[in-house]
Design a protein around this motif. Structure first.
Motif, PDB file in Angstrom:
ATOM      1  N   SER A  35       0.822  -1.219   0.000  1.00  0.00           N
ATOM      2  CA  SER A  35       0.000   0.000   0.000  1.00  0.00           C
ATOM      3  C   SER A  35       0.850   1.260   0.000  1.00  0.00           C
ATOM      4  CB  SER A  35      -0.921   0.010   1.227  1.00  0.00           C
ATOM      5  OG  SER A  35      -1.810  -1.083   1.215  1.00  0.00           O
ATOM      6  N   ALA A  36       2.099   1.138   0.397  1.00  0.00           N
ATOM      7  CA  ALA A  36       2.999   2.287   0.509  1.00  0.00           C
ATOM      8  C   ALA A  36       3.716   2.552  -0.804  1.00  0.00           C
ATOM      9  CB  ALA A  36       4.022   2.031   1.613  1.00  0.00           C
ATOM     10  N   PRO A  37       4.299   3.731  -0.964  1.00  0.00           N
ATOM     11  CA  PRO A  37       5.194   3.966  -2.103  1.00  0.00           C
ATOM     12  C   PRO A  37       6.475   3.168  -1.929  1.00  0.00           C
ATOM     13  CG  PRO A  37       4.499   6.025  -1.021  1.00  0.00           C
ATOM     14  CD  PRO A  37       4.155   4.903  -0.095  1.00  0.00           C
ATOM     15  N   ALA A  38       7.322   3.218  -2.926  1.00  0.00           N
ATOM     16  CA  ALA A  38       8.655   2.624  -2.801  1.00  0.00           C
ATOM     17  C   ALA A  38       9.466   3.403  -1.773  1.00  0.00           C
ATOM     18  CB  ALA A  38       9.362   2.646  -4.153  1.00  0.00           C
ATOM     19  N   ALA A  39      10.480   2.763  -1.231  1.00  0.00           N
ATOM     20  CA  ALA A  39      11.397   3.456  -0.320  1.00  0.00           C
ATOM     21  C   ALA A  39      12.287   4.401  -1.117  1.00  0.00           C
ATOM     22  CB  ALA A  39      12.246   2.441   0.435  1.00  0.00           C
ATOM     23  N   PRO A  40      12.734   5.506  -0.511  1.00  0.00           N
ATOM     24  CA  PRO A  40      13.684   6.375  -1.217  1.00  0.00           C
ATOM     25  C   PRO A  40      14.919   5.590  -1.659  1.00  0.00           C
ATOM     26  CG  PRO A  40      12.865   7.444   0.774  1.00  0.00           C
ATOM     27  CD  PRO A  40      12.382   6.026   0.822  1.00  0.00           C
TER      28      PRO A  40
END
Length: 431
Positions: free
Chosen positions: A343-348
């Protein structure tokens, strides 16, 4: 800028309450394991000497189960096989290794969260492809977990694509894991996480020791894929305990702490059990974040054993030696972790720090597509877990009165609903 006071990691996790979600079903998990045991042997070298026996029949059934789950969600999962011939000491004449995969496509088709387990089994002699090898816990338990996870998560839509992976060839050389890892590399997938589940269904261990309140999660610190220069840079920044796979293990620990009546996660700070390995290791070699779940205690009389009784000791990996309530709790941790990360974006991709000879630290990172905001975390450099955080919208900030000499700093990406990616550890700005 929104400041979040010092709290345990679990209290900072934003996720759908576990009580509002369907729970893994111990009865269903047991039925799946018993079905897998019913194939007699699932040895990678086994041949279909009779209908319903051997690795081909077991893989076919697993693919049919994923298809059945896909039908129930109007085709939200696409089932496909990948295969390659491998040759090695445990398959000198070569063997066709087949991975059965279910793809639940998200908004980002090439960013994936993988939950995996190997379906193959063995007895005492790793070359014995004919004797019954029930493989209930090793690794019917992991295969059942993958299928149950697919059933539960297929009811939702996610940003990332979820890959449900039933692997082969683990006992002969981690070949199914290698095949999938190399496929991910060739297809240029962004792997947010790979969760390998192997021997996750027992709470009674060798000598009658029972541990039913925790599960072990193994992870590397410094990445196996890093060259010497990168390892030196990580050591100079103090990031030995914060590589992507270790960040994944810490995330799992925090997620598990939010589940009522669940299991404690014992974060083991090595890639696998001492001197042993699993299907997550090929992912580590290619630089992907990957971890292994394994029961808190193992019963070696029920692993890699011919079915027999000797001197009053019973040997064999059979379903009656498993704890399906325990397996359901391990499954619940996998489901909750995948739900959050998918559900989250990718990690930086990178986080850089500067601030030598200053009381303040400048933090910069690469902007993440689809991120609504970011969470900058820090902790004293003598602590293992993050203790403080601040939310910001721009991909840079200044932490005032947080000297870089005394603190470790990392950044995660947040969705609009607050789902958080893995934390990317901050390193010295390159000049």
């Amino acid at each position: 800028m929104r400041y979040i006071p010092a709290l345990p990691l679990a209290a900072l996790i934003l996720a759908t309450p576990a009580a509002a979600q369907d729970a893994p079903d111990p009865v269903r998990l047991k039925a799946t394991v018993e079905k897998l045991v019913g194939f007699g042997t699932r040895h990678t070298l086994s041949t279909p000497d009779k209908p319903g026996r051997g690795i081909d029949a077991a893989r076919g059934w697993a693919g049919a189960e994923l298809t059945r789950i896909a039908d129930a969600c109007d085709g939200c999962i696409t089932v496909a096989n990948i295969a390659r011939t491998f040759v090695g000491p445990r398959a000198p004449n070569g063997v066709n290794v087949v991975d059965v995969l279910g793809f639940q496509q998200g908004e980002e088709p090439t960013r994936v969260v993988i939950v995996a387990a190997h379906i193959d089994s063995r007895v005492s002699n790793e070359m014995n492809a004919t004797s019954d090898a029930p493989g209930a816990n090793d690794n019917g338990s992991g295969t059942a977990l993958v299928l149950e996870t697919a059933r539960l998560l297929s009811k939702q839509k996610f940003k990332a694509t979820i890959v449900y992976a039933v692997l082969s060839g683990e006992e002969q050389g981690l070949w199914g894991g290698q095949l999938l890892a190399e496929t991910a590399q060739q297809k240029k997938w962004t792997v947010s996480a790979m969760l390998n589940n192997d021997i996750v269904g027992n709470s009674l261990g060798q000598g009658g020791v029972r541990v039913a309140d925790r599960v072990r999660v193994f992870s590397e610190g410094i990445r196996a894929s890093e060259d010497i220069a990168a390892q030196i840079a990580r050591r100079a920044s103090g990031g030995e305990d914060d590589g992507p796979s270790r960040a994944l293990a810490k995330t799992v620990d925090g997620v598990a702490a939010t589940l009522p009546a669940g299991l404690d996660v014992f974060v083991v700070r090595r890639p696998d059990r001492f001197g042993r390995g699993g299907d997550h290791e090929p992912f580590l070699k290619l630089g992907f974040p990957a971890i292994r779940f394994t029961s808190a205690v193992e019963n070696w009389d029920a692993q890699h054993q011919d079915l027999r009784t000797e001197k009053g000791v019973r040997y064999g990996d059979t379903p009656d030696r498993m704890d399906f309530d325990y397996l359901a709790k391990v499954t619940a941790i996998n489901v909750a972790t995948i739900r959050r990360l998918a559900s989250a974006p990718a990690a930086p991709a990178t986080v850089t720090l500067s601030g030598a000879l200053s009381r303040n630290t400048n933090v910069k990172w690469a902007a993440v597509p689809g991120a609504a905001s970011y969470r900058v975390r820090w902790r004293r450099s003598d602590a293992q877990n993050w203790t403080n955080a601040v939310d910001v919208t721009a991909p840079d900030t200044v932490l005032k009165e947080v000297p870089v000499d005394d603190n470790f700093i990392g950044v995660s990406a947040l969705s609009a609903s607050g789902d958080e990616s893995l934390v990317t550890f901050g390193e010295r700005e390159k000049r």
